[in-house]
Motif scaffolding. Structure first.
Motif, mmCIF file in Angstrom:
data_model
loop_
_atom_site.group_PDB
_atom_site.id
_atom_site.type_symbol
_atom_site.label_atom_id
_atom_site.label_comp_id
_atom_site.label_asym_id
_atom_site.label_seq_id
_atom_site.Cartn_x
_atom_site.Cartn_y
_atom_site.Cartn_z
ATOM 1 N N GLY A 1 50.447 90.673 16.072
ATOM 2 C CA GLY A 1 49.352 89.723 15.864
ATOM 3 C C GLY A 1 49.835 88.287 15.926
ATOM 4 N N ARG A 2 50.948 87.998 15.249
ATOM 5 C CA ARG A 2 51.487 86.636 15.267
ATOM 6 C C ARG A 2 51.942 86.240 16.667
ATOM 7 N NH1 ARG A 2 54.213 88.616 10.484
ATOM 8 N NH2 ARG A 2 53.137 87.896 8.594
ATOM 9 N N SER A 3 52.552 87.195 17.372
ATOM 10 C CA SER A 3 52.998 86.919 18.740
ATOM 11 C C SER A 3 51.819 86.518 19.621
ATOM 12 C CB SER A 3 53.697 88.154 19.321
ATOM 13 O OG SER A 3 54.033 87.956 20.692
ATOM 14 N N PHE A 4 50.730 87.266 19.547
ATOM 15 C CA PHE A 4 49.538 86.942 20.338
ATOM 16 C C PHE A 4 48.959 85.589 19.931
ATOM 17 C CE2 PHE A 4 48.860 91.575 21.455
ATOM 18 C CZ PHE A 4 48.961 91.371 22.827
ATOM 19 N N GLY B 1 48.803 82.613 22.507
ATOM 20 C CA GLY B 1 47.490 82.136 22.884
ATOM 21 C C GLY B 1 47.352 80.630 22.707
ATOM 22 N N ILE B 2 47.818 80.119 21.573
ATOM 23 C CA ILE B 2 47.689 78.690 21.281
ATOM 24 C C ILE B 2 48.636 77.858 22.129
ATOM 25 C CG2 ILE B 2 48.000 76.942 19.481
ATOM 26 C CD1 ILE B 2 47.158 79.153 17.449
ATOM 27 N N VAL B 3 49.908 78.303 22.228
ATOM 28 C CA VAL B 3 50.924 77.516 22.937
ATOM 29 C C VAL B 3 50.639 77.443 24.432
ATOM 30 C CG1 VAL B 3 53.359 77.445 23.592
ATOM 31 C CG2 VAL B 3 52.727 77.916 21.226
ATOM 32 N N ILE B 4 50.358 78.592 25.061
ATOM 33 C CA ILE B 4 50.164 78.556 26.518
ATOM 34 C C ILE B 4 48.878 77.816 26.886
ATOM 35 C CG2 ILE B 4 51.471 80.695 26.833
ATOM 36 C CD1 ILE B 4 48.888 82.147 27.386
ATOM 37 N N ILE C 1 56.249 79.580 32.104
ATOM 38 C CA ILE C 1 57.429 79.132 31.343
ATOM 39 C C ILE C 1 57.191 79.239 29.844
ATOM 40 C CG2 ILE C 1 58.851 77.127 30.769
ATOM 41 C CD1 ILE C 1 58.498 76.219 33.692
ATOM 42 N N THR C 2 56.035 78.766 29.370
ATOM 43 C CA THR C 2 55.767 78.804 27.924
ATOM 44 C C THR C 2 55.654 80.242 27.417
ATOM 45 O OG1 THR C 2 53.409 78.487 28.450
ATOM 46 C CG2 THR C 2 54.657 76.560 27.772
ATOM 47 N N SER C 3 55.086 81.135 28.218
ATOM 48 C CA SER C 3 55.023 82.545 27.826
ATOM 49 C C SER C 3 56.426 83.121 27.653
ATOM 50 C CB SER C 3 54.241 83.346 28.880
ATOM 51 O OG SER C 3 54.213 84.716 28.548
ATOM 52 N N CYS C 4 57.320 82.815 28.591
ATOM 53 C CA CYS C 4 58.705 83.312 28.515
ATOM 54 C C CYS C 4 59.430 82.741 27.303
ATOM 55 C CB CYS C 4 59.464 82.962 29.795
ATOM 56 S SG CYS C 4 58.889 83.834 31.266
ATOM 57 N N VAL C 5 59.167 81.466 26.993
ATOM 58 C CA VAL C 5 59.813 80.831 25.835
ATOM 59 C C VAL C 5 59.414 81.536 24.545
ATOM 60 C CG1 VAL C 5 59.866 78.734 24.431
ATOM 61 C CG2 VAL C 5 60.105 78.570 26.907
ATOM 62 N N VAL C 6 58.133 81.849 24.393
ATOM 63 C CA VAL C 6 57.672 82.551 23.191
ATOM 64 C C VAL C 6 58.310 83.929 23.101
ATOM 65 C CG1 VAL C 6 55.671 83.526 21.995
ATOM 66 C CG2 VAL C 6 55.491 81.289 23.101
ATOM 67 N N ILE C 7 58.416 84.618 24.226
ATOM 68 C CA ILE C 7 59.034 85.953 24.234
ATOM 69 C C ILE C 7 60.485 85.879 23.774
ATOM 70 C CG2 ILE C 7 59.786 87.858 25.717
ATOM 71 C CD1 ILE C 7 57.270 87.256 27.431
ATOM 72 N N TYR D 1 44.168 85.725 21.496
ATOM 73 C CA TYR D 1 44.819 85.653 22.806
ATOM 74 C C TYR D 1 43.800 85.813 23.936
ATOM 75 C CZ TYR D 1 48.310 86.285 26.450
ATOM 76 O OH TYR D 1 49.068 86.134 27.592
ATOM 77 N N LEU D 2 42.896 86.776 23.816
ATOM 78 C CA LEU D 2 41.891 86.992 24.859
ATOM 79 C C LEU D 2 40.964 85.784 24.985
ATOM 80 C CD1 LEU D 2 40.956 90.734 24.259
ATOM 81 C CD2 LEU D 2 42.227 89.796 26.189
ATOM 82 N N PHE D 3 40.623 85.169 23.856
ATOM 83 C CA PHE D 3 39.781 83.973 23.904
ATOM 84 C C PHE D 3 40.514 82.829 24.607
ATOM 85 C CE2 PHE D 3 37.913 80.134 21.794
ATOM 86 C CZ PHE D 3 36.648 80.249 22.356
ATOM 87 N N SER D 4 41.813 82.725 24.352
ATOM 88 C CA SER D 4 42.592 81.669 25.019
ATOM 89 C C SER D 4 42.642 81.912 26.529
ATOM 90 C CB SER D 4 44.012 81.602 24.446
ATOM 91 O OG SER D 4 44.822 82.670 24.932
ATOM 92 N N GLN D 5 42.704 83.187 26.945
ATOM 93 C CA GLN D 5 42.708 83.506 28.370
ATOM 94 C C GLN D 5 41.386 83.118 29.017
ATOM 95 O OE1 GLN D 5 45.635 85.157 30.109
ATOM 96 N NE2 GLN D 5 46.223 83.963 28.322
#
Length: 415
Positions: free
Chosen positions: A143-146, A150-153, A176-182, A23-27
């Motif tokens: 871990g899976r959530s991150f 990370g990949i989707v957003i 929007i994509t972050s909210c969808v995953v949540i 997730y941090l790498f994706s950021q």
């Protein structure tokens, strides 16, 4: 409440570390993509949004996570934690909006900042559900959530930027994509580890939780501020370029404190479980192992950066960085002290010593405020590292005394 068996500490650490690194790498890649696809001006707007949202997101988080995962006797229900996070998130968004509107930003920049703040609030909401997973010792879900987020957003953000060539559109899709995953992952999976919504009055316990965690909320805000103040004074005393080189040298070093936090964050619930059982021996043994790990990480990191630090910095940033390599080792020491401070804070929160860590952070803040300018005048950018090392060394000493006293007091209660 629990429908699945807890994982071992090692597995929880492994899942948490893997997920957060992705997730941090994706950021980091988000900013990189803005640079490559939209140019320097867009990066300035994006960086401004990140900085302002980062300053206010602590209000939403409220310092509750460590308290939540160490609430092993369920003093507060999962519903109360969710409602409290909604309240603090709305408050954070309002305060951020007021701050932005009182500044002379264009309408476009203002909307970019507020939408990015909404994205950060979605992360804060996710943090509550991750707290439920962590408390159940099922950080594989975290871990899976991150990983998914990370990949989707990242994919959604890059595709949107490529199609629209517009930063605001990318940030909107990011939110929007972050909210969808949540909604479709975090919230659904958390039902396995939470109680159904109670029909009793939630107002009183929510108020009680917010009041009990108020010292934590203030502590988190102060701690974030005191670690940033020295950089502010570098810019005041030496200019933006000096700050830029200092921040550049600091980038690779942050991995030390990040690595340490990945390891000891999953230990919060085990610490609380040992205390709840009156198992001070197990508590001290776990604490000792954690301290030894951070000590080993610190020694290895110091040796690694001492041996190959200059080569690594030149490889990453080019020959222009060579005159500033002297900043590296003080920054390494500074980062190690920050990691130790986080560990002590976490353990004292488990011991419910919120007021003590708040007091320690206030004194450390005073040290930073009084010492930054004199030390920067004496040692240039290294003065920023030195003042932070001094302030946090005091913080660590204060917290260590409180920790030892708390353990001693609990030992006396054991028959």
């Amino acid at each position: 409440m629990l429908s699945e068996s807890p994982l071992s500490i090692k597995k929880n650490i492994a899942w948490n570390t893997a997920g957060q690194f992705i997730y941090l790498f994706s950021q980091w890649l988000l900013t990189f993509c803005v640079v490559q696809l939209l140019g320097v001006e867009a990066v300035g707007v994006f960086s401004l949004a990140i900085a302002i949202a980062g300053a206010f997101i602590g209000i939403s988080l409220y310092g509750v996570r460590s308290f939540q995962v160490s609430d092993v006797n369920d003093k507060y229900s999962s519903q109360v934690y969710r409602i409290a996070r909604i309240i603090t998130s709305v408050l954070a968004l309002i305060i951020c909006a007021v701050f932005v509107l009182f500044n002379d930003y264009s309408a476009y920049i203002t909307v970019c900042i507020l939408v990015y703040m909404a994205f950060k609030i979605s992360e804060s909401v996710s943090d509550v559900y991750q707290g439920f997973f962590q408390k159940a010792m099922r950080m594989d879900y975290i871990g899976r959530s991150f990983m998914i987020k990370g990949i989707v957003i990242l994919a959604a953000f890059v595709i949107t930027i490529l199609l629209t060539e517009d930063l605001l559109a990318g940030i909107v899709v990011l939110c929007i994509t972050s909210c969808v995953v949540i909604v479709f992952y975090d919230m659904r999976k958390s039902k396995k580890f939470t109680l159904p919504k109670a029909k009793t009055n939630w107002l009183a316990p929510t108020k009680s939780l917010l009041l009990e965690c108020l010292p934590l909320a203030i502590f988190v805000s102060i701690f974030n501020i005191l670690t940033q103040i020295p950089r502010y004074f570098i810019e005041i005393q030496m200019g933006m370029e000096a700050l830029g080189f200092y921040a550049t040298i600091a980038m690779p070093v942050v991995i030390i404190q990040v690595s340490a936090s990945f390891i000891f964050a999953p230990l919060t619930t085990p610490f609380a479980q040992h205390l709840d059982k009156g198992d001070l021996t197990g508590f001290k043994r776990l604490l000792g192992k954690t301290v030894l790990f951070i000590a080993a990480l610190s020694v290895v990191s110091a040796l690694a950066f001492g041996l190959v630090g200059e080569w690594l910095l030149v490889l990453l940033f080019g020959a222009m960085i060579e005159p500033y390599v002297f900043l590296l080792m003080p920054l390494v020491a500074c980062t190690i002290v920050v990691a130790v401070s986080w560990l002590l804070s976490t353990v004292l929160i488990v011991l419910r010593k919120q007021k003590m860590i708040l007091l320690a952070s206030v004194f450390s803040l005073v040290i930073v405020l009084l010492g930054s300018i004199p030390l920067i005048n004496l040692f240039e950018q290294n003065g920023a590292s030195f003042v932070l090392i001094i302030a946090l060394a005091f913080y660590c000493l204060f917290c260590t005394v409180i920790l030892m006293k708390s353990i001693k007091d609990r030992q006396k209660l054991i028959p």
